[in-house]
Structures are given as structure tokens and as C-alpha cells.
Design an enzyme around this catalytic site. Structure first.
Site, PDB file in Angstrom:
ATOM      1  N   ASP A  44      34.957   4.993  -1.044  1.00 39.96           N
ATOM      2  CA  ASP A  44      33.626   5.497  -1.380  1.00 39.96           C
ATOM      3  C   ASP A  44      33.764   6.938  -1.812  1.00 39.96           C
ATOM      4  OD1 ASP A  44      32.888   7.174   1.276  1.00 39.96           O
ATOM      5  OD2 ASP A  44      33.718   5.245   1.894  1.00 39.96           O
ATOM      6  N   ASP A 133      23.582   4.877   4.372  1.00 38.28           N
ATOM      7  CA  ASP A 133      24.507   5.649   5.203  1.00 38.28           C
ATOM      8  C   ASP A 133      23.674   6.379   6.250  1.00 38.28           C
ATOM      9  OD1 ASP A 133      26.223   7.501   6.322  1.00 38.28           O
ATOM     10  OD2 ASP A 133      26.908   8.349   4.432  1.00 38.28           O
ATOM     11  N   GLU A 135      23.983   8.073  10.085  1.00 39.19           N
ATOM     12  CA  GLU A 135      25.025   8.489  11.022  1.00 39.19           C
ATOM     13  C   GLU A 135      24.715   9.868  11.606  1.00 39.19           C
ATOM     14  OE1 GLU A 135      28.482  10.244   9.040  1.00 39.19           O
ATOM     15  OE2 GLU A 135      27.807   9.270   7.183  1.00 39.19           O
TER      16      GLU A 135
END
Length: 246
Positions: A44, A133, A135
Site C-alpha cells: 500500500d 483505514d 487505527e
């Protein structure tokens, strides 16, 4: 994965990795796990990688890639077009991801921004489903972005519902086991229809977040032969293509 602006997110990720025991003696693991045999390799990228040499990446084994498109409801990766279109032109299956900042705006608003700036999906066999994403907070010491466990679950649901409304698919969820269990209370509300992309920089994928019994993508290192973070798809190349088609 990567935030691209303000203080260095690479530094923030190293801190997060240390807390989560994802790195060994402060050094990222460089070897491909033994369990990788026969599984499609991927990576990524974000603005940190700038303009990527995609033919070189493919020659080194890249079979899929996730490209950062957006963050919050204001930031766009300035290298997105070169990375997203360039990887496809090189024959690499690719998809887009959004870096969530849940304390800045609603999940629906951030999903809509993502959809407007590269996050859309089509069933062509070359486009991976949109990815979220979510986190460790790289911008503040406030854990879980200051949201309660219920608030975080509702934020993710709001994001997911908007992506599903606009694309017909639920987003892949990228996270760590520790963050998920702490910040959502180990919510089991997503495992049935959201593929898991697990970040754990180690030789094994370890324990999965509560709710999931299977991971689809494993980010096993934050550096290696391929530009950006290193990933494995948990299946065959044919299964990767089917996953992309939906």
C-alpha cells in the site's frame, strides 16, 4: 498505512507499532513470512512514495496494491492519479483507501468525500473494494479519537453505509487487533460482511480482532522490496480477482 501531511506519520506508526509490539527491537521485519508461499504479494502506498515505478514493482512481485486517496474530509493524496492509474496500467490489481479521522467529521461525510475523490469501485476484476483505514490516532494522545466505544462503532457504521449506498459494496476494514478491541469494545458488528485487512508487523498474523475468524489481507511489514507497506492476500490469484469483482 499512512497519513501524508502535518507531522511525519511514519514516526507515528513506529510509535504505534512499538506500543503494539509489531516490530522487533525497533526494526521492521524485512523477510517475507514463510506462510506467504503461493499467496499474492501486495503493498500500500500514499504520498510518501510519490510517483511509483509500477513496472519495477510488478517485476519484484507486486500483484495488488491499495492507494491512499483521502483523509478526513479535506485531504487528497496529490500522487493518487499516478499511483492508482499507473498500477492498473502495469497490470496490478488496485484499490483505494481512506484514512479515518473520526473526531473531525461524521463517517458519512468522510465516506462521501472518499467516494468523490477516488474511492469508487467497479466490478472489472481490477478494482479492489474501497478500504477504511481506522487505527491509532497519530494526531493526539487522546485514545480512540476521544470517541466512546459505541460512538466509534456508530462512526464506522455510518462510513460503511455510505460506501455501500454509493458502490454496492461494504468497505474492507484495515485495523490492528489491539486498536479494534480497545476502541470498538471488540465489536462483532462488522465481521459478517466486511473483509478484514489486519496490520501486524511480525512473522505471523497473530490473534484476529474479535468477531473475525478469517483475515483477507495481512500487512506484515512497513517496508521491504515493494514501495510502502508489505501485504499478503490470503488466497490465490484467482481468488484475488474474484474478490475484486465482488
Amino acid at each position: 498505512m499512512a497519513r501524508d501531511h502535518k507531522p511525519s506519520r511514519r514516526r507515528a506508526r513506529v510509535i504505534a507499532a512499538s506500543v503494539a509490539t509489531l516490530a522487533l527491537s525497533g526494526t521492521a521485519l524485512a523477510e517475507i513470512p514463510v506462510s506467504a508461499a503461493g499467496k499474492p504479494r501486495g503493498h500500500d502506498v500514499s504520498s510518501h512514495q510519490k510517483n511509483v515505478n509500477w513496472q519495477k514493482a510488478k517485476s519484484k512481485g507486486a500483484r495488488f496494491v491499495y492507494v491512499k486517496a483521502t483523509e478526513s474530509h479535506t485531504y487528497r493524496n496529490p500522487h493518487f492519479k499516478q499511483q492508482y492509474n499507473g498500477s492498473r496500467n502495469a497490470g496490478i490489481v488496485r484499490g483505494a483507501y481512506h484514512f479515518a479521522v473520526p473526531n473531525k467529521s461524521s463517517g458519512k461525510k468522510q465516506a462521501a468525500y472518499f467516494m468523490s475523490h477516488g474511492g469508487r469501485w467497479r466490478a472489472d476484476g481490477w478494482t479492489l473494494p474501497p478500504a477504511l483505514d481506522i487505527e491509532h490516532n497519530p494526531y493526539s494522545k487522546r485514545k480512540c479519537y476521544g470517541l466512546s466505544k459505541t460512538g466509534m462503532v456508530n462512526w464506522i457504521k455510518s462510513f460503511s453505509n455510505e460506501v455501500q449506498r454509493q458502490t454496492g459494496r461494504r468497505p474492507v476494514i484495515y485495523t490492528t487487533t489491539k486498536w479494534w478491541n480497545n476502541c470498538t469494545g471488540g465489536s462483532r458488528a462488522f465481521a459478517a460482511n466486511h473483509a478484514l485487512w489486519l496490520a501486524r508487523w511480525s512473522s505471523t498474523s497473530g490473534t484476529l480482532p474479535k468477531g473475525w475468524s478469517y483475515l483477507t489481507i495481512w500487512q506484515y511489514d512497513n517496508g521491504g522490496e515493494l514501495p510502502g507497506d508489505q501485504n499478503l492476500f490470503n488466497g490465490s490469484m484467482n481468488q484475488l480477482k474474484r474478490f475484486a469483482r465482488g
